[in-house]
Scaffold this active site. Structure first.
Site, PDB file in Angstrom:
ATOM      1  N   LYS A   1     -12.039  -1.402   7.037  1.00  0.00           N
ATOM      2  CA  LYS A   1     -11.148  -2.338   7.718  1.00  0.00           C
ATOM      3  C   LYS A   1     -11.703  -2.067   9.386  1.00  0.00           C
ATOM      4  O   LYS A   1     -12.141  -3.299   9.564  1.00  0.00           O
ATOM      5  CB  LYS A   1      -9.959  -2.039   7.613  1.00  0.00           C
ATOM      6  CG  LYS A   1      -9.242  -2.333   6.387  1.00  0.00           C
ATOM      7  CD  LYS A   1      -9.493  -1.984   5.120  1.00  0.00           C
ATOM      8  CE  LYS A   1      -8.829  -2.590   3.860  1.00  0.00           C
ATOM      9  NZ  LYS A   1      -7.951  -1.725   3.427  1.00  0.00           N
TER      10      LYS A   1
ATOM     11  N   ASP B   1      -1.174   6.669   6.225  1.00  0.00           N
ATOM     12  CA  ASP B   1      -2.337   5.936   5.755  1.00  0.00           C
ATOM     13  C   ASP B   1      -2.681   4.859   6.698  1.00  0.00           C
ATOM     14  O   ASP B   1      -1.992   4.007   6.740  1.00  0.00           O
ATOM     15  CB  ASP B   1      -1.701   5.181   4.682  1.00  0.00           C
ATOM     16  CG  ASP B   1      -2.759   4.355   3.791  1.00  0.00           C
ATOM     17  OD1 ASP B   1      -4.145   4.220   4.681  1.00  0.00           O
ATOM     18  OD2 ASP B   1      -2.649   3.714   2.877  1.00  0.00           O
TER      19      ASP B   1
ATOM     20  N   TRP C   1       0.792  -1.227  -0.017  1.00  0.00           N
ATOM     21  CA  TRP C   1      -0.065  -0.060  -0.009  1.00  0.00           C
ATOM     22  C   TRP C   1       1.073   1.064  -0.007  1.00  0.00           C
ATOM     23  O   TRP C   1       0.326   2.159  -0.670  1.00  0.00           O
ATOM     24  CB  TRP C   1      -1.165  -0.070   1.194  1.00  0.00           C
ATOM     25  CG  TRP C   1      -2.042  -0.860   0.903  1.00  0.00           C
ATOM     26  CD1 TRP C   1      -2.453  -2.075   1.656  1.00  0.00           C
ATOM     27  CD2 TRP C   1      -3.074  -0.975  -0.167  1.00  0.00           C
ATOM     28  NE1 TRP C   1      -3.476  -2.578   1.031  1.00  0.00           N
ATOM     29  CE2 TRP C   1      -3.920  -2.010  -0.096  1.00  0.00           C
ATOM     30  CE3 TRP C   1      -3.288  -0.018  -1.139  1.00  0.00           C
ATOM     31  CZ2 TRP C   1      -5.115  -2.112  -0.840  1.00  0.00           C
ATOM     32  CZ3 TRP C   1      -4.480  -0.238  -1.999  1.00  0.00           C
ATOM     33  CH2 TRP C   1      -5.142  -1.396  -1.956  1.00  0.00           C
TER      34      TRP C   1
HETATM   35  C1  PLP Z   1      -7.388  -1.335   2.016  1.00  0.00           C
HETATM   36  C2  PLP Z   1      -6.106  -0.484   2.237  1.00  0.00           C
HETATM   37  C3  PLP Z   1      -6.058   0.655   1.128  1.00  0.00           C
HETATM   38  C4  PLP Z   1      -7.063   0.827   0.068  1.00  0.00           C
HETATM   39  O1  PLP Z   1      -8.218   1.329   0.293  1.00  0.00           O
HETATM   40  P1  PLP Z   1      -9.341   1.878  -0.687  1.00  0.00           P
HETATM   41  O2  PLP Z   1     -10.605   2.076   0.173  1.00  0.00           O
HETATM   42  O3  PLP Z   1      -9.861   0.445  -1.657  1.00  0.00           O
HETATM   43  O4  PLP Z   1      -8.995   2.780  -1.526  1.00  0.00           O
HETATM   44  C5  PLP Z   1      -5.220   1.598   1.165  1.00  0.00           C
HETATM   45  N1  PLP Z   1      -4.340   1.592   2.274  1.00  0.00           N
HETATM   46  C6  PLP Z   1      -4.150   0.667   3.211  1.00  0.00           C
HETATM   47  C7  PLP Z   1      -3.218   0.474   4.178  1.00  0.00           C
HETATM   48  C8  PLP Z   1      -5.286  -0.227   3.040  1.00  0.00           C
HETATM   49  O5  PLP Z   1      -5.425  -1.287   4.058  1.00  0.00           O
END
Ligand code: PLP
Length: 364
Positions: free
Chosen positions: A198, A174, A103
């Site tokens: 999540k 993030d 990511w």
């Molecule tokens: C799931 C995830 C993403 C992507 O998220 P989207 O909502 O599908 O854009 C980005 N970064 C991390 C750390 C993730 O776990």
């Protein structure tokens, strides 16, 4: 065996049963309106109240200081991969992107369209174990406007547990798969974003916690729905939000408060992940090659030493009420995503299954 299924999906992932029950109960009649949350205007006074409450609840849970704003946006974390550099940087500005897995790499690939990225690899190996190089050794660029990193790599199950030590530099995180799993010191960050599916609810909404002074810097030519200044001016309802996702996130915030807040949930999360790692480390049948200090408490990954057994493990675990243990195809193997809503009973059932499976296939 047991007939309750535990869902280990990485996202959208399981929701607390109490949240599901409440949503079910008031699905057709929210707030005694005689209408569903799905059917009402986002500009109605009831929805405006939900907005205010959800912000208040999140602020309390995370102890967010007054000089930070909360925005609810569209577009997921990937939307923010673009929004962050678009709002904060000019074309030739530089930004440091910490590489720690899938990511953080995707974030950098997107950002590169809008600025000059300086990639800093923080993954290293010692005794065949992966670890994250400590922050004080990160080679930060003097001229970079911010540092971007991902504290929990959802796919590799590797975590940066250190809190940022960088002064005079904007720090962007993030937090998609770790926000609300433990207390954090918001003051150490300039901007945090997380998509909800999540640990914060379901997909369709993205939470942004941003220092006020950064909003002032938002550029004019950024598309309005990604523009922090516009989103703030419009109370995050510049356009129609995903009502239901917003509402569910607020139910999750209330659930967490009832559970005793983030300190309490952190204790449970550590206990849960320790149970799994203990099982993995108890023999060489299961393998996790990440150093202890960087193991994720949200996404526990492992492989079977005998690779041929991975698929059999996945098949048999499903038959034993353990759903969605397959990791992303870029990593392979097994991943147990054990966010806040996974009860300890789910972990215990998985550990029990792992022991049973090991006994059965040990000599294969
Ligand atoms: C799931 C995830 C993403 C992507 O998220 P989207 O909502 O599908 O854009 C980005 N970064 C991390 C750390 C993730 O776990």
């Amino acid at each position: 065996m047991n007939n309750k299924t535990y869902n280990f999906s990485s996202g959208p992932s399981m929701l607390p049963i109490e949240v599901m029950n409440q949503a079910k109960k008031e699905f057709q009649n929210w707030n005694n309106l005689g209408a569903s949350i799905l059917e009402i205007s986002h500009r109605s006074k009831e929805f405006l109240k939900l907005i205010t409450n959800s912000k208040k609840n999140l602020r309390n849970l995370l102890n967010i200081p007054k000089n930070y704003k909360i925005l609810f946006c569209h577009g997921g974390a990937r939307g923010q991969f673009a929004a962050v550099p678009m709002n904060l940087l000019k074309k030739n500005d530089k930004a440091d992107y910490i590489y720690s897995g899938y990511w953080s790499k995707k974030a950098e690939e997107e950002a590169k369209k809008y600025c000059c990225t300086n990639v800093i690899n923080t993954i290293s190996l010692h005794d065949k174990k992966k670890y994250i190089i400590p922050m004080k050794q990160w080679k930060i660029n003097n001229k970079s406007k911010y540092i971007h990193y991902c504290p929990n790599e959802t796919i590799e199950g590797i975590s940066i547990h250190e809190e940022p030590i960088f002064k005079n530099k904007y720090v962007i995180g993030d937090f998609s798969s770790t926000l609300l799993s433990r207390p954090i010191d918001i003051n150490k960050y300039s901007l945090i974003y997380a998509s909800a599916q999540k640990n914060l609810g379901t997909s369709g909404i993205t939470i942004i916690i941003i220092k006020k002074e950064l909003i002032k810097n938002s550029k004019q030519n950024v598309p309005s729905i990604l523009n922090y200044k516009t989103m703030l001016e419009y109370n995050s309802i510049f356009n129609t939000p995903t009502n239901f996702s917003w509402y569910l996130s607020n139910l999750v915030f209330c659930w967490l408060k009832k559970k005793g807040g983030l300190k309490e949930i952190e204790k449970i999360n550590i206990k849960k992940s320790n149970l799994l790692y203990k099982k993995i480390d108890s023999s060489n049948f299961y393998i996790n090659n990440i150093k202890k200090e960087n193991r994720s408490i949200m996404n526990v990954v492992f492989k079977l030493k005998n690779e041929k057994l991975n698929n059999i493990f996945l098949k048999e675990s499903t038959l034993n009420n353990l759903y969605s243990l397959k990791n992303h195809k870029v990593a392979g193997g097994i991943r147990a995503s054990i966010y806040n809503s996974m009860p300890i009973e789910g972990i215990k059932l998985l550990v029990k299954f792992m022991s049973y499976f090991e006994k059965k296939y040990k000599y294969e």
